[in-house]
Design an enzyme around this catalytic site. Sequence first.
Site, PDB file in Angstrom:
ATOM      1  N   LYS A   1       0.025  -1.260   0.013  1.00  0.00           N
ATOM      2  CA  LYS A   1       0.132  -0.537   0.043  1.00  0.00           C
ATOM      3  C   LYS A   1       0.805   1.108   0.183  1.00  0.00           C
ATOM      4  O   LYS A   1       0.427   2.699  -0.250  1.00  0.00           O
ATOM      5  CB  LYS A   1      -0.674   0.144   1.292  1.00  0.00           C
TER       6      LYS A   1
ATOM      7  N   LYS B   1      -6.061  -9.137  -5.821  1.00  0.00           N
ATOM      8  CA  LYS B   1      -6.763  -8.963  -4.794  1.00  0.00           C
ATOM      9  C   LYS B   1      -8.052  -8.357  -5.216  1.00  0.00           C
ATOM     10  O   LYS B   1      -7.830  -7.369  -5.309  1.00  0.00           O
ATOM     11  CB  LYS B   1      -7.025  -9.758  -3.751  1.00  0.00           C
TER      12      LYS B   1
ATOM     13  N   LYS C   1     -11.130  -2.402  -1.719  1.00  0.00           N
ATOM     14  CA  LYS C   1     -12.149  -1.874  -2.133  1.00  0.00           C
ATOM     15  C   LYS C   1     -11.170  -0.436  -2.724  1.00  0.00           C
ATOM     16  O   LYS C   1     -11.044   0.747  -3.379  1.00  0.00           O
ATOM     17  CB  LYS C   1     -12.173  -0.865  -0.525  1.00  0.00           C
TER      18      LYS C   1
HETATM   19  P1  ATP Z   1      -8.896  -1.972   1.451  1.00  0.00           P
HETATM   20  O1  ATP Z   1      -8.571  -2.455  -0.337  1.00  0.00           O
HETATM   21  O2  ATP Z   1      -9.160  -0.724   1.688  1.00  0.00           O
HETATM   22  O3  ATP Z   1      -7.978  -2.446   2.051  1.00  0.00           O
HETATM   23  P2  ATP Z   1      -9.953  -4.394   1.577  1.00  0.00           P
HETATM   24  O4  ATP Z   1     -10.900  -4.569   0.538  1.00  0.00           O
HETATM   25  O5  ATP Z   1      -9.100  -4.738   1.072  1.00  0.00           O
HETATM   26  O6  ATP Z   1      -9.916  -3.392   1.457  1.00  0.00           O
HETATM   27  P3  ATP Z   1     -10.865  -4.349   4.042  1.00  0.00           P
HETATM   28  O7  ATP Z   1     -11.803  -3.800   4.691  1.00  0.00           O
HETATM   29  O8  ATP Z   1      -9.371  -4.221   4.502  1.00  0.00           O
HETATM   30  O9  ATP Z   1     -11.071  -4.498   2.401  1.00  0.00           O
HETATM   31  O10 ATP Z   1     -10.829  -5.467   4.539  1.00  0.00           O
HETATM   32  C1  ATP Z   1     -12.453  -6.498   5.511  1.00  0.00           C
HETATM   33  C2  ATP Z   1     -12.166  -7.772   4.913  1.00  0.00           C
HETATM   34  O11 ATP Z   1     -12.193  -8.602   3.830  1.00  0.00           O
HETATM   35  C3  ATP Z   1     -11.445  -8.620   6.143  1.00  0.00           C
HETATM   36  O12 ATP Z   1     -10.846  -9.692   6.265  1.00  0.00           O
HETATM   37  C4  ATP Z   1     -10.598  -9.210   4.033  1.00  0.00           C
HETATM   38  O13 ATP Z   1      -9.559  -9.706   4.461  1.00  0.00           O
HETATM   39  C5  ATP Z   1     -11.232  -9.095   3.429  1.00  0.00           C
HETATM   40  N1  ATP Z   1     -10.856  -9.064   1.947  1.00  0.00           N
HETATM   41  C6  ATP Z   1     -10.616  -8.623   1.711  1.00  0.00           C
HETATM   42  N2  ATP Z   1     -10.724  -8.305   0.289  1.00  0.00           N
HETATM   43  C7  ATP Z   1     -11.450  -9.542  -0.363  1.00  0.00           C
HETATM   44  C8  ATP Z   1     -11.008 -10.772  -1.387  1.00  0.00           C
HETATM   45  N3  ATP Z   1     -10.151 -10.416  -1.751  1.00  0.00           N
HETATM   46  N4  ATP Z   1     -10.956 -11.837  -1.234  1.00  0.00           N
HETATM   47  C9  ATP Z   1     -11.660 -12.367   0.523  1.00  0.00           C
HETATM   48  N5  ATP Z   1     -11.691 -11.771   0.791  1.00  0.00           N
HETATM   49  C10 ATP Z   1     -11.107 -10.466   1.196  1.00  0.00           C
END
Ligand code: ATP
Length: 326
Positions: A111, A192, A195
């Site tokens: 990040k 992955k 968001k």
């Molecule tokens: P950011 O991009 O802001 O880091 P994010 O989309 O990775 O956001 P988080 O809020 O960080 O989402 O994660 C919330 C939950 O969703 C965590 O348990 C994380 O492991 C899970 N998660 C995030 N992205 C994925 C994905 N692509 N597949 C499965 N689980 C996910």
Amino acid sequence: MARVFSGIQPSGTLHLGNYLGALQRFVQRQEVDDAYYCIVDLHALTLEISPDVLRQATLDTAALFLAAGIDPDRCVLFVQSHVAEHAQLAWLLECTASYGELLRMTQFKDKGQGREQVRSSLLTYPVLMAADVLLYDTDMVPVGDDQRQHLELARNLAERFNHRYGETFVVPEADIPEIGARIMDLQLPTKKMSKSTSSPQGLIALSDPPADIERKFRRAVTDSETEVRYDLEHKPGVSNLLEILAAATGGDPAALAPGFSSYGQLKQAAADAVIELFAPVRARYAELVADPGVVADALRKGAEKAEATAAPTLARAQRAMGLLSA
Ligand code: ATP
Ligand code: LTN
């Protein structure tokens, strides 16, 4: 009953990865466990986010939690910054964590890469996450695969603290699902779904209308072959579609593959499954948006309950480290 804790950042719209890797399992766990779910707004401040966007995303995330089936009478749902103990314990834990171990966190490297300004909180963020978990004497933390290393750090910090200052924290375990723990970006299937980094085309939002979901699956990146096979290394796009279908319908990705004779057929099946999964969530979300008092009420009550559990744990840690009580 196991104590369960997990958090999701209000850094944008919740997506299919968040749902399959985390939220869907939060709903299942609230039925059998003593569950605490937190919208981690302090974590969202580790990257640039405008105050208006953060405010709106926090409310939207809470509404989506309720829409997805999180029931404030069956679990504790709250916003991280409403419970001051999170930031307070994070400081104490920062005094036990080392700079070197934080530099090794792969998410910090990912990040932080390519940014002109990196907030120092991006480096210390896993310590705040450890504080979140340890405040609630948590046994189990349901998360996606990307949080594995952070959970390992939380375990190390808990063990180190207990060893140095005496038995204070429960050492938590990660609960990572076999299927759906790492949903990939539909346009970049080696990254992955996220968001903060996925493009709108690569991400299926929980609030996307069915026509958008169908179009995004139709345009999902695959490969130049034609055989539907589960092979993460050589066929990441096709494997991701199989994984999504399996996680949404409760099947196994490799076993589903022979049922499809073309990529188009697989894309349609994955789209149909996700549309069906999200339909009730979208409907309830629309109702909640029209009645914001329900969300605010749930969060207020949740913060009170969370604080009642968190305060004694913080006091224990403060005493153990030699801080005088006020
Ligand atoms: P950011 O991009 O802001 O880091 P994010 O989309 O990775 O956001 P988080 O809020 O960080 O989402 O994660 C919330 C939950 O969703 C965590 O348990 C994380 O492991 C899970 N998660 C995030 N992205 C994925 C994905 N692509 N597949 C499965 N689980 C996910
Ligand atoms: N770091 C996590 C969000 C998060 C979390 C937590 C998850 C913050 N605190 C405590 C589980 C338990 C993320 O970015 N996905």
